[in-house]
Design an enzyme around this catalytic site. Structure first.
Site, mmCIF file in Angstrom:
data_model
loop_
_atom_site.group_PDB
_atom_site.id
_atom_site.type_symbol
_atom_site.label_atom_id
_atom_site.label_comp_id
_atom_site.label_asym_id
_atom_site.label_seq_id
_atom_site.Cartn_x
_atom_site.Cartn_y
_atom_site.Cartn_z
ATOM 1 N N CYS A 71 0.836 -1.195 0.000
ATOM 2 C CA CYS A 71 0.000 0.000 0.000
ATOM 3 C C CYS A 71 0.871 1.245 0.000
ATOM 4 O O CYS A 71 2.101 1.165 0.026
ATOM 5 C CB CYS A 71 -0.890 0.034 1.240
ATOM 6 N N ASP B 157 -3.237 -9.438 7.662
ATOM 7 C CA ASP B 157 -1.949 -9.351 8.366
ATOM 8 C C ASP B 157 -1.809 -8.014 9.085
ATOM 9 O O ASP B 157 -1.180 -7.922 10.144
ATOM 10 C CB ASP B 157 -0.776 -9.577 7.414
#
EC number: 6.3.5.4
Length: 582
Positions: free
Chosen positions: A2, A94
């Site tokens: 990201c 995660d």
């Protein structure tokens, strides 16, 4: 994978959205914001794991976090944290382990993470912003302080919405010209800094109140076995574990396959962890280039052995030249080292979101000229010249040449050498370059040039446990009797044909020098003739002209001239506001 961004400052929705838009290429799948009166966090998401439930920011009571990267041991952490009473809301995100890990272990939470990451965490009770980089420095995080506020982002371009006209950092400029890149903690801009690898920074009320390095590689060669087979067994098991961890995802993935040792080994092991035909990606050149023509043949051999699907990118000099501006936009800084992944990743993006690669093997096992030279120096008794000093002599521009280039005295630091653990010259070089050249050059181009195409690159050789293992292996097994990566080649012989294992290393380097001497010569001269780096940076045009004349007469000034060309093109992009107009 990201983009993360945010600030500890009054709410500013417009700024948050501008920062997000600047980083959209890193995370085109989704976007998330969290805001309070004191802090704003944002994320552009490239969805790879828990596609529906893995959105960020993660909010857990008084703790909020955003992460760029992957936590490979999240499943084990989740089980442990659930046993301690923490209730997870996602299916298998995660990122969700991070705020809970911080709640349970405090600032030591980072010691429990295995992965590549840049993390921003806001503790609303303590009013602390915590920025954390992964042990090796795979994922970037830049920050700046402005009028008592803190701003951070995955790339520099987002921070230029906060500081639209930053001053050039002279120290960073000299570093680029010496070493092809700007090293952390600096950026090319005076007031924009980068979180170094394996570092945690804590900001309180706009001030950096604590900075600590939580991990350091140890190249001490202390692991002693009675036979080489024992080392081979341990390395194989550790590398297979690392590949397996990096093959956990909810999207299709592939592997780089250059036809060389490192990528071929990783691709072979990766193929064992997919139920589908593995997608592989190879870069070749339109014109015949000595030493590179065999890449496609060896890549085909490996692909056929593992039943992989092949994708080939054929690159020519015209495409490289016309793409230089776009490539440099991806860095936000001048960068004159390897740029070929930019082109290969444009092909990867057409087929998969994630690709595994062989980055890190050279820096761990020894391959470059500096490594080979170090191994030779280990054979010389009572060698006196310091490791960092002789390596500094290999800089693109020496201090004397920099002084002539700028018309004033310039002295750059001796090359970084961790030195706390290494005894042999080879291990001193490996440790020093692992802490400097690897994150500041290799991992920089791996991240920026892949994320420019919304592709995530995973590096099994750079698993923390694997690094620690290889650091303990004696340097005499890394380069033995002038055979580079000796012990890794013994590992590879279990999986790859001997012809490939012992072929000369070619690497990911474009034939820039060849093109400079032929098809690019007039363009190079015209670019430097029209350059404004003399006005903007105080560079002496007369010295640049002398370098060009000497180059035309056969002098080996290619690296110097290429760096000046890159600086010229980047400076043009900087001045015309490509970032803020994106």
């Amino acid at each position: 994978m990201c983009a993360i961004f945010g600030f500890v400052a009054p709410k500013n929705q417009e700024l948050l959205e501008k920062m997000a838009q600047s980083l959209r290429h890193r995370g085109p799948d989704d976007r998330g914001f969290w805001q309070s009166d004191e802090c704003s966090l944002g994320l552009d998401r490239l969805a790879i794991l828990d596609i529906k439930g893995g959105m960020q920011p993660c909010v857990k009571d008084t703790i909020v976090s955003v992460m760029n990267g992957e936590i490979y041991n999240f499943q084990a952490l989740r089980i442990e944290l659930e046993s301690l009473g923490y209730a997870f809301s996602s299916n298998h995100s995660d990122a969700e382990v991070i705020p809970f890990a911080y709640k349970e272990w405090g600032l030591d939470f980072v010691d429990h993470l295995e992965g590549m990451f840049a993390i921003a965490l806001w503790d609303s009770v303590l009013q602390n912003l915590i920025l954390v980089s992964d042990p090796v420095g795979k994922k970037p995080c830049y920050y700046t302080l402005e009028k008592g506020d803190v701003y951070f982002a995955s790339e520099i371009k987002a921070l230029l919405h906060v500081k639209p006209n930053p001053s050039i950092c002279e120290k960073a400029l000299y570093a680029f010209l010496a070493k092809k890149t700007v090293a952390s903690p600096y950026s090319i801009y005076e007031d924009i800094l980068q979180v170094p690898p394996a570092t945690m920074m804590i900001f309180h009320q706009g001030v950096l109140v604590n900075e600590r390095r939580y991990w350091t590689p140890c190249f001490d060669g202390s692991l002693v076995f009675s036979s080489e087979d024992e080392y081979v067994k341990l390395i194989t098991e550790s590398l297979e574990r690392s590949v397996k961890m990096r093959a956990q995802m909810d999207v299709e993935f592939g592997a780089f396959l250059s036809g060389g040792l490192d990528s071929s080994l990783v691709a072979t092991l990766t193929a064992q962890h997919t139920s589908k035909q593995l997608e592989t990606f190879t870069l070749v050149y339109e014109d015949s280039i000595e030493g590179k023509d065999d890449d496609e043949r060896f890549a085909q051999i490996v692909a056929e052995r593992i039943g992989a699907k092949r994708h080939i990118y054929r690159l020519g000099h015209e495409e490289v030249w016309s793409s230089l501006s776009k490539v440099l936009r991806a860095f936000d800084e001048p960068f004159s080292a390897t740029i070929s992944p930019y082109f290969l990743c444009s092909l990867v993006a057409q087929h998969v979101k994630v690709a595994l690669c062989g980055d890190g093997a050279d820096e761990l096992f020894g391959s470059y000229f500096t490594h080979r030279n170090s191994a030779k120096l280990d054979e010389i008794k009572n060698y006196q010249l310091s490791n960092g000093l002789w390596r500094k002599k290999l800089n693109v521009f020496s201090d004397e040449e920099l002084s002539m280039l700028f018309g004033k005295y310039i002295s750059t630091p001796e090359l970084f050498f961790g030195g706390a653990h290494a005894i042999t010259q080879l291990h001193q070089t490996l440790e020093g370059e692992f802490c400097d050249q690897l994150p500041n050059q290799v991992l920089k181009y791996a991240d920026r040039l892949s994320m420019a195409h919304s592709v995530e690159i995973r590096s099994p050789f750079l698993d923390r446990s694997f690094i620690e293992l290889v650091g303990h292996i004696p340097s005499s097994l890394k380069i033995k009797e002038q055979e580079v990566k000796y012990i890794l080649k013994k590992v590879a012989l279990q999986f790859l044909p001997k012809e490939l294992v012992f072929r000369p290393k070619e690497g990911f380097v474009l034939p820039i020098w060849r093109w400079m001497d032929s098809v690019w010569k007039d363009r190079i001269k015209e670019t430097l003739k029209m350059s404004d780096i003399n006005v903007d940076f105080g560079i002496q045009q007369a010295y640049v002209d002398s370098l060009v004349r000497e180059w035309e007469n056969g002098a080996s000034h290619h690296a110097k001239i290429w760096s000046l060309v890159v600086l010229t093109i980047w400076n043009k992009e900087r001045k015309y506001g490509y970032i803020r107009n994106a």
